[in-house]
Structure formats: structure tokens, C-alpha cells
Design an enzyme around this catalytic site. Structure first.
Site, PDB file in Angstrom:
ATOM      1  N   ASP A  97     -36.411  97.478 -38.618  1.00 26.69           N
ATOM      2  CA  ASP A  97     -36.956  98.833 -38.749  1.00 26.69           C
ATOM      3  C   ASP A  97     -38.237  99.035 -37.947  1.00 26.69           C
ATOM      4  O   ASP A  97     -38.563 100.163 -37.579  1.00 26.69           O
ATOM      5  CB  ASP A  97     -37.247  99.152 -40.231  1.00 26.69           C
ATOM      6  CG  ASP A  97     -36.060  99.801 -40.926  1.00 26.69           C
ATOM      7  OD1 ASP A  97     -34.956  99.810 -40.341  1.00 26.69           O
ATOM      8  OD2 ASP A  97     -36.231 100.309 -42.059  1.00 26.69           O
ATOM      9  N   ARG A 128     -28.896  94.875 -52.843  1.00 28.19           N
ATOM     10  CA  ARG A 128     -29.859  94.453 -51.819  1.00 28.19           C
ATOM     11  C   ARG A 128     -30.515  93.120 -52.148  1.00 28.19           C
ATOM     12  O   ARG A 128     -30.689  92.276 -51.292  1.00 28.19           O
ATOM     13  CB  ARG A 128     -31.000  95.471 -51.726  1.00 28.19           C
ATOM     14  CG  ARG A 128     -30.681  96.630 -50.913  1.00 28.19           C
ATOM     15  CD  ARG A 128     -31.749  97.678 -51.063  1.00 28.19           C
ATOM     16  NE  ARG A 128     -31.351  98.769 -50.218  1.00 28.19           N
ATOM     17  CZ  ARG A 128     -31.758  98.946 -48.976  1.00 28.19           C
ATOM     18  NH1 ARG A 128     -32.646  98.156 -48.447  1.00 28.19           N
ATOM     19  NH2 ARG A 128     -31.296  99.937 -48.252  1.00 28.19           N
ATOM     20  N   TYR A 163     -20.873 103.954 -55.256  1.00 28.93           N
ATOM     21  CA  TYR A 163     -19.997 102.784 -55.077  1.00 28.93           C
ATOM     22  C   TYR A 163     -20.312 101.708 -56.119  1.00 28.93           C
ATOM     23  O   TYR A 163     -21.419 101.657 -56.655  1.00 28.93           O
ATOM     24  CB  TYR A 163     -20.053 102.225 -53.654  1.00 28.93           C
ATOM     25  CG  TYR A 163     -21.415 101.910 -53.068  1.00 28.93           C
ATOM     26  CD1 TYR A 163     -22.069 100.718 -53.336  1.00 28.93           C
ATOM     27  CD2 TYR A 163     -22.035 102.803 -52.195  1.00 28.93           C
ATOM     28  CE1 TYR A 163     -23.299 100.423 -52.753  1.00 28.93           C
ATOM     29  CE2 TYR A 163     -23.271 102.521 -51.612  1.00 28.93           C
ATOM     30  CZ  TYR A 163     -23.895 101.338 -51.895  1.00 28.93           C
ATOM     31  OH  TYR A 163     -25.106 101.052 -51.326  1.00 28.93           O
TER      32      TYR A 163
HETATM   33  P1  FAD Z   1     -38.109  96.056 -44.328  1.00 32.60           P
HETATM   34  O1  FAD Z   1     -37.006  95.894 -45.283  1.00 32.60           O
HETATM   35  O2  FAD Z   1     -38.986  97.263 -44.459  1.00 32.60           O
HETATM   36  O3  FAD Z   1     -39.005  94.736 -44.400  1.00 32.60           O
HETATM   37  C1  FAD Z   1     -40.289  94.653 -43.823  1.00 32.60           C
HETATM   38  C2  FAD Z   1     -41.037  93.537 -44.521  1.00 32.60           C
HETATM   39  O4  FAD Z   1     -42.275  93.328 -43.856  1.00 32.60           O
HETATM   40  C3  FAD Z   1     -41.369  93.854 -45.977  1.00 32.60           C
HETATM   41  O5  FAD Z   1     -41.053  92.744 -46.783  1.00 32.60           O
HETATM   42  C4  FAD Z   1     -42.863  94.127 -45.952  1.00 32.60           C
HETATM   43  O6  FAD Z   1     -43.517  93.811 -47.154  1.00 32.60           O
HETATM   44  C5  FAD Z   1     -43.305  93.233 -44.815  1.00 32.60           C
HETATM   45  N1  FAD Z   1     -44.526  93.683 -44.135  1.00 32.60           N
HETATM   46  C6  FAD Z   1     -44.869  94.959 -43.814  1.00 32.60           C
HETATM   47  N2  FAD Z   1     -46.025  94.984 -43.164  1.00 32.60           N
HETATM   48  C7  FAD Z   1     -46.444  93.703 -43.068  1.00 32.60           C
HETATM   49  C8  FAD Z   1     -47.594  93.092 -42.498  1.00 32.60           C
HETATM   50  N3  FAD Z   1     -48.538  93.825 -41.895  1.00 32.60           N
HETATM   51  N4  FAD Z   1     -47.720  91.741 -42.579  1.00 32.60           N
HETATM   52  C9  FAD Z   1     -46.761  90.981 -43.187  1.00 32.60           C
HETATM   53  N5  FAD Z   1     -45.655  91.520 -43.753  1.00 32.60           N
HETATM   54  C10 FAD Z   1     -45.496  92.862 -43.687  1.00 32.60           C
HETATM   55  N6  FAD Z   1     -29.043  99.896 -44.072  1.00 32.60           N
HETATM   56  C11 FAD Z   1     -27.794  99.379 -44.013  1.00 32.60           C
HETATM   57  O7  FAD Z   1     -27.511  98.546 -43.151  1.00 32.60           O
HETATM   58  N7  FAD Z   1     -26.830  99.772 -44.905  1.00 32.60           N
HETATM   59  C12 FAD Z   1     -27.076 100.697 -45.890  1.00 32.60           C
HETATM   60  O8  FAD Z   1     -26.194 101.019 -46.692  1.00 32.60           O
HETATM   61  C13 FAD Z   1     -28.388 101.263 -45.964  1.00 32.60           C
HETATM   62  N8  FAD Z   1     -28.668 102.182 -46.918  1.00 32.60           N
HETATM   63  C14 FAD Z   1     -29.929 102.685 -47.005  1.00 32.60           C
HETATM   64  C15 FAD Z   1     -30.207 103.621 -48.005  1.00 32.60           C
HETATM   65  C16 FAD Z   1     -31.481 104.147 -48.131  1.00 32.60           C
HETATM   66  C17 FAD Z   1     -31.759 105.170 -49.194  1.00 32.60           C
HETATM   67  C18 FAD Z   1     -32.513 103.704 -47.231  1.00 32.60           C
HETATM   68  C19 FAD Z   1     -33.912 104.234 -47.352  1.00 32.60           C
HETATM   69  C20 FAD Z   1     -32.244 102.779 -46.234  1.00 32.60           C
HETATM   70  C21 FAD Z   1     -30.949 102.260 -46.098  1.00 32.60           C
HETATM   71  N9  FAD Z   1     -30.633 101.323 -45.108  1.00 32.60           N
HETATM   72  C22 FAD Z   1     -29.370 100.815 -45.023  1.00 32.60           C
HETATM   73  C23 FAD Z   1     -31.650 100.884 -44.127  1.00 32.60           C
HETATM   74  C24 FAD Z   1     -32.208  99.515 -44.476  1.00 32.60           C
HETATM   75  O9  FAD Z   1     -32.684  99.518 -45.795  1.00 32.60           O
HETATM   76  C25 FAD Z   1     -33.349  99.133 -43.532  1.00 32.60           C
HETATM   77  O10 FAD Z   1     -33.005  99.457 -42.206  1.00 32.60           O
HETATM   78  C26 FAD Z   1     -33.638  97.637 -43.618  1.00 32.60           C
HETATM   79  O11 FAD Z   1     -33.979  97.283 -44.939  1.00 32.60           O
HETATM   80  C27 FAD Z   1     -34.756  97.240 -42.648  1.00 32.60           C
HETATM   81  O12 FAD Z   1     -35.074  95.884 -42.824  1.00 32.60           O
HETATM   82  P2  FAD Z   1     -36.383  95.275 -42.161  1.00 32.60           P
HETATM   83  O13 FAD Z   1     -36.419  93.845 -42.577  1.00 32.60           O
HETATM   84  O14 FAD Z   1     -36.433  95.601 -40.717  1.00 32.60           O
HETATM   85  O15 FAD Z   1     -37.600  96.071 -42.816  1.00 32.60           O
END
Ligand code: FAD
Length: 431
Positions: A299, A109, A222
Site C-alpha cells: 500500500d 485477515r 461471505y
Molecule cells: P498495511 O496492512 O497497512 O501494513 C503496514 C504496516 O506498517 C502496519 O503494520 C503498520 O503498523 C506498519 N507501519 C506503518 N508506519 C510505520 C513506520 N513508520 N514504521 C514501522 N512500521 C510502520 N485487499 C485484498 O487483496 N483483498 C481484499 O478482499 C481486500 N479487501 C479490503 C477491504 C477493505 C474494507 C479495505 C480497507 C482494504 C481491503 N484490501 C483488500 C486492501 C488490503 O487490506 C491492503 O491493500 C493491504 O492490507 C496492504 O498491506 P500492506 O502490508 O501494504 O499495508
């Protein structure tokens, strides 16, 4: 505006979703400022699977070769029964790459996150850390054009023509705009990425993604980092969660949950990190992510259970789709801003992405049910999976095919895997 200079777009959240949206928009001439609440950008040090519908976009961004050099291109994805270790079905990932034009791969990641972060820096995204967004408001900007304002925990604020909230599962923006709650699955994930030497004496494949599916549990393995590391994920249903206890998913539940599973799984369990675990939540799908000039992404918009490995992939697709709609307008910058018709671009984004991600979120839930079956339904599932032709892509076309830009490009009603619905399972087991 409390800050110097007005960006065209503000992105909240520097995860994979927010950073890749910043790349997508900046490539299209949009001036982006991104705020992350943590003091440093970062990701969990575990693995991530990325499917062809993501590697296709990374290729377009010019990042695929670097990502390939950092990750692993496994030969196959294999599903096995966690109870007896027998193989149930497989995807030939070389053939899958030929079918979809881009590879299915696995990557650390933090390697993917760092690659996208560096690209955002290179493109000139204005990156700011240590600021947590607390409030959002649609308003007319000082230049007289519509926009939105975001306020931070330190009392400062910033505004732009559009604000994109990519602030993850516990999104503040989602709470303010939609006010729903994450849905607990009562499942918890343990991770562990270790040097490959730690598993050399184990019965593992160093060239495949292997998923052992078992009653109320599953175990994923993996290789990572060109084969130097090995990633494992152990997921199980917590009895404590089912009993309504607050403190659930704790390490004392881990070993019991895999009791009776095959040797390959037992060998892996001692290598799981036990100081941190991830309770599995998703949210019920919502039909709109756009509220005036504030839009949800990643997310924050569509957190899935991870069974289809599409969470980060969908987040990357979101930004790409928005960038394509901005580009399609061919707008020229004006004295008052980007010149983009954001209402049109956001409407196009909102017309196509929520419906697709809705399908993924609900399909991930039913795949989870399918993986975790016990008793007669488990044996029936195994029979159906063993009969599946390795080269049948009926169940992956709608996910790994080209990312749709309009609802008309979405594949027609997608097939439900036999046994992946409660109704079919009940019919087969004579209930
Ligand atoms: P996040 O990664 O949650 O990023 C949100 C960011 O916003 C963070 O940096 C946080 O600090 C910041 N933030 C939060 N609130 C605020 C605020 N109020 N102000 C400013 N900043 C803020 N997905 C895949 O595609 N393939 C996989 O193999 C996979 N495996 C997974 C395995 C597990 C066990 C899990 C739990 C998840 C997996 N996922 C996988 C899902 C994937 O990890 C998430 O869907 C993805 O990381 C979401 O990215 P994001 O940027 O939307 O959110």
C-alpha cells in the site's frame, strides 16, 4: 550502525506486504530484518478475498494448504442489484480455479497474517516491534558497498544494502520520497465478522461471495473460517464528506445510506461494527517506487480502492517479484554482503510492478463508479452484466493470470468493461 549485525535487507512494516516480502527474500538467501511500529504484529479481524494470482504464490511458499484449511473456498462470486436483490452476473469459482490453476478464496485477515508471520519466524527473519521509521537516507555502508539507512522515532538507526518501505497507506517513506497525498473517495467502509449463527435466520448464502451493488453504496457478504463465521462489508458515499465536513463517515450516516435497499442488505446492517470505520483512500499511481536503495512496496506504493480485492494480493505479488529477480541473479554471498546486484533487481522490479498496479488502481476506481450507478446508467449496467457469459474471463485474465516478471509478460492492453468508463456511459445514456 547502532545495532549488532548487519542484515542484507531491512523491511519497514509488518503488514501482509512487509511480512510476505520478508518471506520472499529470506527464501532466496537474503538476511532480512523487519521493523514494525506497533508493539505487536496484528491485523484487523475481518475478511480478505485472495485471488488465484495470490494463491499461486502462497502455493510456491508452501503455505496454500494451511491457508485453505483456515479459510473458505466459495463456490461462486455473485453480483446482485442492491435495490431489488436480483442477480446480475456470477463467476463460477470451481471453473475459475480450473482456468487459472489456483483457487479464489476468502480468509480471516488475522489468519493469513499469522500464517505469513509464522513462516517469516521459521525462516529466521529478524523481527522487531515497537519501532517507527521516521527518516530514510541512501548512503555507503561501513563495508564500502552502497546501501540505505533508516532512522527510528527513538533516535536509533539501522542500515542495509536495501531498505523496503512497506508502511502502508500513510507511508512515511512515501511522504519523504514522493510527497503526494492520499486521495479521498468520500466512501467509507464498515465491517463486521460475526459467528455464522447470527445470520442463520437471514437470507444469505453460506457458500458464495455476494456483492450487492447500489446507488452510491454496496454491501459484501461471505463466509469465513471454514464457515464458522460470516463477514460483511458495508460501503457508502458520505454526504458529510461531500459537504467538506471533517467528521465524516460516522455511524449516523450508515443506515441512511442503505435506505431503500433490499431486505437482504437491511438484515445485515445491524450486525456491522459501529465503533470503527475505514474511510476509503487511494493514491494517484506513480511511475517509480525505487529511489536509490530505498523501495516502496504494498500500500505504500499503490494503495487501491478495494473494489477489485487486489490490495493485499498486489502487496504479496510485489515481494514475490522482487524475490524472483534476486534469485535470477544466482549471486553468491561475499565478504561484504549478499553479493546481489540490488540496482539490477530493483530496476527489474520497478520496470514491471508500477505499470501493473497502475492498471489495478485506475480500474478499481472505474469499477467503483460502475457499482455505484443510479438511474438510467444503473439499468444499462444491469443489462450489460446480465448478458455477460458466466465463463467469459476476458475481464479477469490480466489480473488472475500469472504475475508478470517483466513488462513483456504483462497481458496486452486489457479490455475496459462496457460502462466502466464515463465516456461509454455518457454515450449510452445519450448525454
Ligand atoms: P498495511 O496492512 O497497512 O501494513 C503496514 C504496516 O506498517 C502496519 O503494520 C503498520 O503498523 C506498519 N507501519 C506503518 N508506519 C510505520 C513506520 N513508520 N514504521 C514501522 N512500521 C510502520 N485487499 C485484498 O487483496 N483483498 C481484499 O478482499 C481486500 N479487501 C479490503 C477491504 C477493505 C474494507 C479495505 C480497507 C482494504 C481491503 N484490501 C483488500 C486492501 C488490503 O487490506 C491492503 O491493500 C493491504 O492490507 C496492504 O498491506 P500492506 O502490508 O501494504 O499495508
Amino acid at each position: 550502525n547502532d545495532r549488532v549485525g548487519t542484515p542484507d535487507a531491512i523491511i519497514i512494516g509488518g503488514g501482509i506486504g512487509g511480512l510476505s516480502a520478508a518471506v520472499a527474500l529470506t527464501r532466496r538467501g537474503i538476511r532480512v530484518r523487519l521493523y514494525e511500529k506497533a508493539h505487536e504484529f496484528g491485523e484487523v479481524g475481518a475478511g480478505l478475498q485472495i485471488a488465484p494470482n495470490c494463491t499461486r504464490i502462497l502455493h510456491e511458499y508452501g503455505l496454500l494448504e494451511e491457508v485453505k484449511s483456515l479459510g473458505v473456498l466459495p463456490e461462486a462470486m455473485v453480483m446482485k442489484d442492491a435495490t431489488d436483490g436480483s442477480e446480475l452476473t456470477r463467476l463460477d469459482l470451481d471453473d475459475l480455479e480450473r482456468t487459472y490453476g489456483f483457487p479464489y478464496m476468502v480468509i480471516h485477515r488475522s489468519d493469513l497474517h499469522r500464517t505469513i508471520l509464522r513462516e517469516a519466524e521459521r525462516l529466521g527473519v529478524d523481527l522487531r516491534t515497537g519501532l517507527a521509521a521516521t527518516a530514510y537516507e541512501n548512503r555507503t555502508l561501513a563495508t564500502g558497498v552502497p546501501g540505505a539507512r533508516v532512522t527510528f522515532a527513538d533516535g536509533t538507526s539501522d542500515e542495509a544494502e536495501v531498505v523496503i518501505a512497506a508502511d502502508g497507506l500513510h507511508s512515511v517513506a512515501r511522504r519523504l520520497l514522493v510527497d503526494d497525498e492520499p486521495v479521498s473517495s468520500a466512501y467509507v467502509a464498515y465491517r463486521g465478522a460475526v459467528p455464522i449463527e447470527s445470520v442463520r435466520s437471514h437470507d444469505v448464502s453460506e457458500t458464495e461471495v455476494v456483492v450487492y451493488v447500489g446507488p452510491r453504496c454496496h454491501f459484501v457478504q461471505y463466509p469465513l473460517r471454514g464457515g464458522e463465521m460470516f463477514n460483511q462489508v458495508a460501503v457508502f458515499e458520505s454526504d458529510k464528506a461531500l459537504r467538506g465536513e471533517e467528521d465524516w463517515g460516522t455511524p449516523d450516516e450508515l443506515d441512511d445510506a442503505f435506505d431503500g435497499m433490499c431486505d437482504q442488505v437491511q438484515q445485515g446492517l445491524p450486525l456491522m461494527w459501529r465503533d470503527k470505520w475505514w474511510r476509503m483512500f487511494d493514491r494517484d499511481p506513480i511511475e517509480t517506487w525505487v529511489h536509490g536503495r530505498i523501495a516502496l512496496l504494498g500500500d505504500a506504493a499503490h494503495p487501491p480502492l478495494q473494489y477489485m480485492a487486489q490490495g493485499a494480493v498486489m502487496a504479496i505479488e510485489d515481494g514475490w517479484v522482487l524475490g524472483e529477480h534476486v534469485a535470477a541473479q544466482g549471486a553468491a554471498r561475499t565478504a561484504t554482503g549478499s553479493g546481489v546486484d540490488w540496482d539490477a533487481a530493483l530496476a527489474a522490479y520497478d520496470a514491471v510492478r508500477p505499470e501493473h498496479c497502475h492498471r489495478v488502481v485506475t480500474t478499481a476506481r472505474s469499477w467503483g463508479e460502475l457499482w455505484h450507478l443510479d438511474g438510467v446508467p444503473r439499468r444499462q449496467r444491469n443489462q450489460v452484466l446480465r448478458e455477460r457469459d458466466t465463463y467469459d474471463y476476458t475481464y479477469t485474465d490480466w489480473i488472475y493470470g500469472r504475475t508478470a516478471l517483466t513488462p513483456g509478460q504483462e497481458p496486452p492492453p486489457y479490455p475496459t468493461f462496457p460502462l466502466a468508463s464515463v465516456a461509454v456511459r455518457e454515450e449510452l445514456s445519450g448525454v
